[in-house]
Design a protein around this motif. Structure first.
Motif, mmCIF file in Angstrom:
data_model
loop_
_atom_site.group_PDB
_atom_site.id
_atom_site.type_symbol
_atom_site.label_atom_id
_atom_site.label_comp_id
_atom_site.label_asym_id
_atom_site.label_seq_id
_atom_site.Cartn_x
_atom_site.Cartn_y
_atom_site.Cartn_z
ATOM 1 N N GLU A 121 0.760 -0.855 -0.078
ATOM 2 C CA GLU A 121 -0.034 -0.219 0.007
ATOM 3 C C GLU A 121 0.962 1.303 -0.084
ATOM 4 O O GLU A 121 1.641 1.520 0.855
ATOM 5 C CB GLU A 121 -0.900 0.094 1.331
ATOM 6 C CG GLU A 121 -1.969 0.946 1.263
ATOM 7 C CD GLU A 121 -2.907 0.957 2.366
ATOM 8 O OE1 GLU A 121 -4.133 0.215 1.957
ATOM 9 O OE2 GLU A 121 -2.562 0.985 3.445
ATOM 10 N N PHE A 122 0.846 1.923 -1.121
ATOM 11 C CA PHE A 122 1.510 3.205 -1.306
ATOM 12 C C PHE A 122 0.992 4.517 -0.676
ATOM 13 O O PHE A 122 -0.050 4.625 -0.997
ATOM 14 C CB PHE A 122 1.820 3.582 -2.666
ATOM 15 C CG PHE A 122 2.767 2.529 -3.355
ATOM 16 C CD1 PHE A 122 4.251 2.432 -3.410
ATOM 17 C CD2 PHE A 122 2.166 1.255 -4.278
ATOM 18 C CE1 PHE A 122 4.963 1.268 -3.897
ATOM 19 C CE2 PHE A 122 2.841 0.489 -4.953
ATOM 20 C CZ PHE A 122 4.337 0.501 -4.652
ATOM 21 N N ALA A 123 1.879 5.106 0.164
ATOM 22 C CA ALA A 123 1.418 6.460 0.550
ATOM 23 C C ALA A 123 1.287 7.472 -0.558
ATOM 24 O O ALA A 123 2.071 7.329 -1.316
ATOM 25 C CB ALA A 123 2.192 6.926 1.956
ATOM 26 N N GLY A 175 2.846 0.701 3.644
ATOM 27 C CA GLY A 175 1.714 -0.209 4.334
ATOM 28 C C GLY A 175 1.560 -1.345 3.710
ATOM 29 O O GLY A 175 2.126 -1.711 2.640
ATOM 30 N N HIS A 176 0.759 -2.314 4.242
ATOM 31 C CA HIS A 176 0.402 -3.469 3.441
ATOM 32 C C HIS A 176 -1.151 -3.470 3.543
ATOM 33 O O HIS A 176 -1.727 -3.372 4.506
ATOM 34 C CB HIS A 176 0.686 -4.480 4.802
ATOM 35 C CG HIS A 176 0.931 -5.880 4.355
ATOM 36 N ND1 HIS A 176 0.600 -7.006 4.940
ATOM 37 C CD2 HIS A 176 1.486 -6.522 3.479
ATOM 38 C CE1 HIS A 176 0.608 -7.901 4.489
ATOM 39 N NE2 HIS A 176 1.614 -7.704 3.445
ATOM 40 N N SER A 177 -1.558 -3.573 2.413
ATOM 41 C CA SER A 177 -3.132 -3.495 2.102
ATOM 42 C C SER A 177 -4.112 -4.357 2.828
ATOM 43 O O SER A 177 -3.875 -5.623 2.741
ATOM 44 C CB SER A 177 -3.287 -3.472 0.425
ATOM 45 O OG SER A 177 -4.647 -3.395 0.223
ATOM 46 N N ARG A 234 9.142 10.422 -0.411
ATOM 47 C CA ARG A 234 9.783 9.802 0.514
ATOM 48 C C ARG A 234 10.776 8.715 0.075
ATOM 49 O O ARG A 234 12.031 8.538 0.389
ATOM 50 C CB ARG A 234 8.954 9.217 1.312
ATOM 51 C CG ARG A 234 8.014 10.090 2.264
ATOM 52 C CD ARG A 234 7.164 9.531 3.280
ATOM 53 N NE ARG A 234 8.162 8.848 4.247
ATOM 54 C CZ ARG A 234 7.549 7.908 5.004
ATOM 55 N NH1 ARG A 234 6.585 6.945 4.897
ATOM 56 N NH2 ARG A 234 8.580 7.198 5.795
ATOM 57 N N LEU A 235 10.728 8.124 -1.013
ATOM 58 C CA LEU A 235 11.551 7.258 -1.530
ATOM 59 C C LEU A 235 12.668 7.912 -2.264
ATOM 60 O O LEU A 235 13.891 7.575 -2.119
ATOM 61 C CB LEU A 235 11.059 6.375 -2.731
ATOM 62 C CG LEU A 235 11.755 5.600 -3.419
ATOM 63 C CD1 LEU A 235 12.187 4.429 -2.675
ATOM 64 C CD2 LEU A 235 10.990 4.796 -4.554
ATOM 65 N N GLY A 282 11.379 -1.222 4.076
ATOM 66 C CA GLY A 282 10.086 -0.106 4.077
ATOM 67 C C GLY A 282 9.228 -0.460 4.960
ATOM 68 O O GLY A 282 8.311 0.553 5.345
ATOM 69 N N LEU A 283 9.067 -1.679 5.432
ATOM 70 C CA LEU A 283 8.122 -2.108 6.486
ATOM 71 C C LEU A 283 8.684 -3.310 7.020
ATOM 72 O O LEU A 283 8.671 -4.407 6.453
ATOM 73 C CB LEU A 283 6.700 -2.498 5.774
ATOM 74 C CG LEU A 283 5.557 -3.123 6.564
ATOM 75 C CD1 LEU A 283 5.070 -1.861 7.181
ATOM 76 C CD2 LEU A 283 4.575 -3.695 5.482
#
Length: 163
Positions: free
Chosen positions: A21-23, A123-125, A29-30, A47-48
């Motif tokens: 899940e991309f913000a 994030g993780h969808s 940020r990347l 990244g997570l």
């Protein structure tokens, strides 16, 4: 994929899983992450971190470009990662015969220099099902939330100790 990167002398390599899940500010940020990584010695940017373990050790905390970069001795989770040469070699050496999932194999690898951000990059969808484990990703919510809370607490302790 890691072996293909090594064969073609490509790296560092950004790998993202299909349930990422991309913000909205992901690209910005990347870019900050990539700029920061150019200035330090690292093997993996995570990244997570899905399951922050009790044996994780912070080796450095740096504030750069509006991000808090945390250097660690290990990580787990492959929703989004940037892998430098040594990490690509470790990933390429994993086989189905190893009794660990590939992310746990990487976590168990000694000596990797890991960097993450406090406020994870992705994030993780929840709405998707894991294509590997075939269960709903909601299962990860508490684990990820606890990982970020534990990381935040350890960063606070680290910064107090190193003032």
């Amino acid at each position: 994929m890691a072996q293909a990167c090594l064969d073609q002398k490509v790296g560092p390599a950004l790998f993202c899983e299909d349930d990422i899940e991309f913000a909205p500010d992901f690209e910005k940020r990347l870019h900050v992450v990539q700029t920061y990584l150019e200035s330090c010695d690292w093997d993996v940017f995570s990244g997570l971190i899905t399951d922050f373990g009790p044996d994780y050790v912070i080796t450095r905390v740096t504030h750069f470009g509006g991000e808090v970069f945390v250097h660690l001795n290990r990580c787990v989770g492959m929703v989004c990662g940037i892998y430098n040469h040594r990490a690509l070699m470790r990933l390429a050496s994993w086989t189905d015969d190893i009794q660990l999932a590939i992310d746990r194999y990487l976590e168990a690898s000694e000596g990797l220099k890991v960097v993450t951000t406090l406020r994870f990059l992705v994030g993780h969808s929840d709405s998707l099902k894991s294509s590997i484990w075939h269960f709903n990703n909601e299962r990860y919510n508490n684990m990820i939330k606890n990982s970020e809370l534990r990381l935040k607490s350890l960063v606070r302790d680290y910064e107090k100790k190193n003032e």
